[in-house]
Design a protein around this motif. Structure first.
Motif, PDB file in Angstrom:
ATOM      1  N   HIS A 116       0.856  -1.185   0.000  1.00  0.00           N
ATOM      2  CA  HIS A 116       0.000   0.000   0.000  1.00  0.00           C
ATOM      3  C   HIS A 116       0.894   1.238   0.000  1.00  0.00           C
ATOM      4  O   HIS A 116       1.918   1.270   0.688  1.00  0.00           O
ATOM      5  CB  HIS A 116      -0.898   0.010   1.234  1.00  0.00           C
ATOM      6  N   GLN A 119      -0.537   8.963  -1.587  1.00  0.00           N
ATOM      7  CA  GLN A 119      -0.728   9.734  -2.822  1.00  0.00           C
ATOM      8  C   GLN A 119       0.355  10.814  -2.973  1.00  0.00           C
ATOM      9  O   GLN A 119       0.161  11.808  -3.687  1.00  0.00           O
ATOM     10  CB  GLN A 119      -2.124  10.372  -2.832  1.00  0.00           C
ATOM     11  N   VAL A 133      -7.156  10.239  -5.428  1.00  0.00           N
ATOM     12  CA  VAL A 133      -7.748   8.904  -5.426  1.00  0.00           C
ATOM     13  C   VAL A 133      -9.129   8.967  -4.796  1.00  0.00           C
ATOM     14  O   VAL A 133      -9.341   9.689  -3.817  1.00  0.00           O
ATOM     15  CB  VAL A 133      -6.854   7.881  -4.679  1.00  0.00           C
ATOM     16  N   ASP A 135     -11.963   6.239  -3.441  1.00  0.00           N
ATOM     17  CA  ASP A 135     -12.195   4.839  -3.098  1.00  0.00           C
ATOM     18  C   ASP A 135     -13.704   4.611  -3.025  1.00  0.00           C
ATOM     19  O   ASP A 135     -14.398   5.250  -2.227  1.00  0.00           O
ATOM     20  CB  ASP A 135     -11.532   4.549  -1.751  1.00  0.00           C
ATOM     21  N   ASP A 137     -16.621   2.230  -2.063  1.00  0.00           N
ATOM     22  CA  ASP A 137     -16.824   1.092  -1.172  1.00  0.00           C
ATOM     23  C   ASP A 137     -18.318   0.760  -1.133  1.00  0.00           C
ATOM     24  O   ASP A 137     -19.122   1.558  -0.637  1.00  0.00           O
ATOM     25  CB  ASP A 137     -16.322   1.451   0.223  1.00  0.00           C
ATOM     26  N   SER A 170     -10.213  -2.632  -6.446  1.00  0.00           N
ATOM     27  CA  SER A 170      -9.463  -2.642  -5.194  1.00  0.00           C
ATOM     28  C   SER A 170      -8.788  -3.997  -4.986  1.00  0.00           C
ATOM     29  O   SER A 170      -7.860  -4.117  -4.199  1.00  0.00           O
ATOM     30  CB  SER A 170     -10.392  -2.348  -4.019  1.00  0.00           C
ATOM     31  N   HIS A 176     -11.206   1.722  -7.232  1.00  0.00           N
ATOM     32  CA  HIS A 176     -10.422   2.928  -6.993  1.00  0.00           C
ATOM     33  C   HIS A 176     -10.357   3.724  -8.291  1.00  0.00           C
ATOM     34  O   HIS A 176     -10.159   3.142  -9.359  1.00  0.00           O
ATOM     35  CB  HIS A 176      -8.994   2.590  -6.551  1.00  0.00           C
ATOM     36  N   TYR A 178      -8.248   6.977  -9.965  1.00  0.00           N
ATOM     37  CA  TYR A 178      -7.092   7.851  -9.806  1.00  0.00           C
ATOM     38  C   TYR A 178      -7.124   8.958 -10.851  1.00  0.00           C
ATOM     39  O   TYR A 178      -7.655   8.789 -11.955  1.00  0.00           O
ATOM     40  CB  TYR A 178      -5.792   7.079 -10.014  1.00  0.00           C
ATOM     41  N   GLN A 227      -9.105   8.962   1.641  1.00  0.00           N
ATOM     42  CA  GLN A 227      -7.881   8.279   1.240  1.00  0.00           C
ATOM     43  C   GLN A 227      -6.815   9.243   0.720  1.00  0.00           C
ATOM     44  O   GLN A 227      -5.666   8.856   0.524  1.00  0.00           O
ATOM     45  CB  GLN A 227      -8.187   7.232   0.172  1.00  0.00           C
ATOM     46  N   THR A 234      -3.249   3.505   0.028  1.00  0.00           N
ATOM     47  CA  THR A 234      -4.216   2.764  -0.772  1.00  0.00           C
ATOM     48  C   THR A 234      -3.502   1.570  -1.398  1.00  0.00           C
ATOM     49  O   THR A 234      -2.316   1.646  -1.734  1.00  0.00           O
ATOM     50  CB  THR A 234      -4.783   3.669  -1.888  1.00  0.00           C
ATOM     51  N   SER A 249      -5.309  -6.050  -7.264  1.00  0.00           N
ATOM     52  CA  SER A 249      -5.845  -4.715  -7.541  1.00  0.00           C
ATOM     53  C   SER A 249      -5.518  -4.381  -8.992  1.00  0.00           C
ATOM     54  O   SER A 249      -4.380  -4.027  -9.314  1.00  0.00           O
ATOM     55  CB  SER A 249      -5.230  -3.694  -6.581  1.00  0.00           C
TER      56      SER A 249
END
Length: 299
Positions: A116, A119, A133, A135, A137, A170, A176, A178, A227, A234, A249
């Motif tokens: 992980h 950024q 980023v 995320d 969920d 993920s 995710h 970016y 994040q 991440t 990922s």
């Protein structure tokens, strides 16, 4: 296979151990297979790791047992491995930066199955970030297909602001997104991401939630803007995930996101990811080469 295998990687002598040890008991996937995957995927993965202080999720007993996050350089780390001093609540701390194949193999040999990264990088310093980023969920009652719906909304919002969104799984339940940034103050990146999440929650209240309270997430996708905080990390592109079946990922195309109708479509195995990289290259390559300014948007 011998208990220990000596090899040379980029001029460094490595002693790889316990290669037959099963780390994914549901599938019989071994430590040797994990090391082989990382060696093969390294050309695509390393640009997303290089210069970034890494956090490792280690599983010495395999994914059927409790793993633990490791931030400090492990004892006995070779002196050629690069480290970076970063701020923390306890004062400055050294963190490993996975800058080359030899380092990647070294940490993976130490059961760091997941990698992980934050950024920001050594080039920007922790006060400035070069990635945005988001995320996604899925809350109870939603799944990856709902994350895809939200991802398309975010893609369009970011495009209006001059940012190009790039998607990846993920490797677990979510997605995710970016966007490459010219280095921008960390607090401004966090603020932009939070306002974006809140805007989506206002305009799509039946689909999106921007607040972290788990009680609010049923039937909605949580757009996790946090994040982007300097201290957060991440799951790195191409990292293995400690799911019962080895997950990755995995970078995606927008066509795949647009046409996803079943979460199983995004359950990529390590072998499938290696085949994708061989066929298509790194789908996140623009993340390291085409930065854009952070929009000055306050709504």
């Amino acid at each position: 296979m011998p208990e220990r295998q000596v090899t040379e990687v980029e001029g460094h002598r490595l002693v790889l151990s316990h290669l037959d040890k099963v780390l994914w008991p549901d599938t019989g996937w071994t430590k040797g297979e994990a090391l082989y995957y990382y060696a093969r995927v390294a050309p695509a993965m390393l640009p997303h790791l290089r210069g970034r202080p890494a956090t490792f999720l280690r599983f010495p007993s395999g994914v059927g047992e409790a793993g633990f996050f490791a931030k400090n350089p492990p004892p006995g780390l070779p002196d050629w491995v690069h480290t970076l001093t970063v701020p923390s609540h306890e004062g400055p701390k050294d963190r490993v930066t996975v800058d080359d194949l030899a380092t990647l193999m070294t940490v993976a040999n130490g059961y760091a199955l997941e990698l992980h990264v934050p950024q920001w990088s050594a080039a920007t310093g922790p006060g400035h970030h070069d990635r945005l980023v988001i995320d996604l969920d899925p809350g109870p009652g939603t799944d990856l297909t709902d994350c895809c719906r939200v991802a398309l909304l975010i893609r369009d919002h970011l495009a209006e602001d001059g940012l190009t969104a790039l998607p990846k799984t993920s490797g677990s339940k979510g997605l995710h997104l970016y966007a490459a940034l010219r280095p921008a103050p960390a607090e401004e990146v966090v603020g932009y991401a939070k306002r974006l999440a809140e805007r989506l929650a206002r305009t799509h209240p039946d689909l999106v939630v921007s607040r972290m309270a788990k009680a609010l997430r049923r039937g909605r996708v949580f757009v996790d803007w946090s994040q982007n905080a300097t201290a957060k990390t991440t799951a790195a592109p191409y990292t293995l995930r400690a799911t019962p079946v080895p997950g990755v990922s995995t970078p995606l195309t927008w066509r795949e996101v647009e046409h996803c109708t079943d979460p199983e479509e995004f359950g990529f195995t390590p072998d499938a990811v290696l085949a994708r990289v061989e066929s298509d290259g790194d789908l996140l390559a623009d993340l390291t080469t085409h930065p854009a300014p952070l929009p000055d948007r306050r709504d």
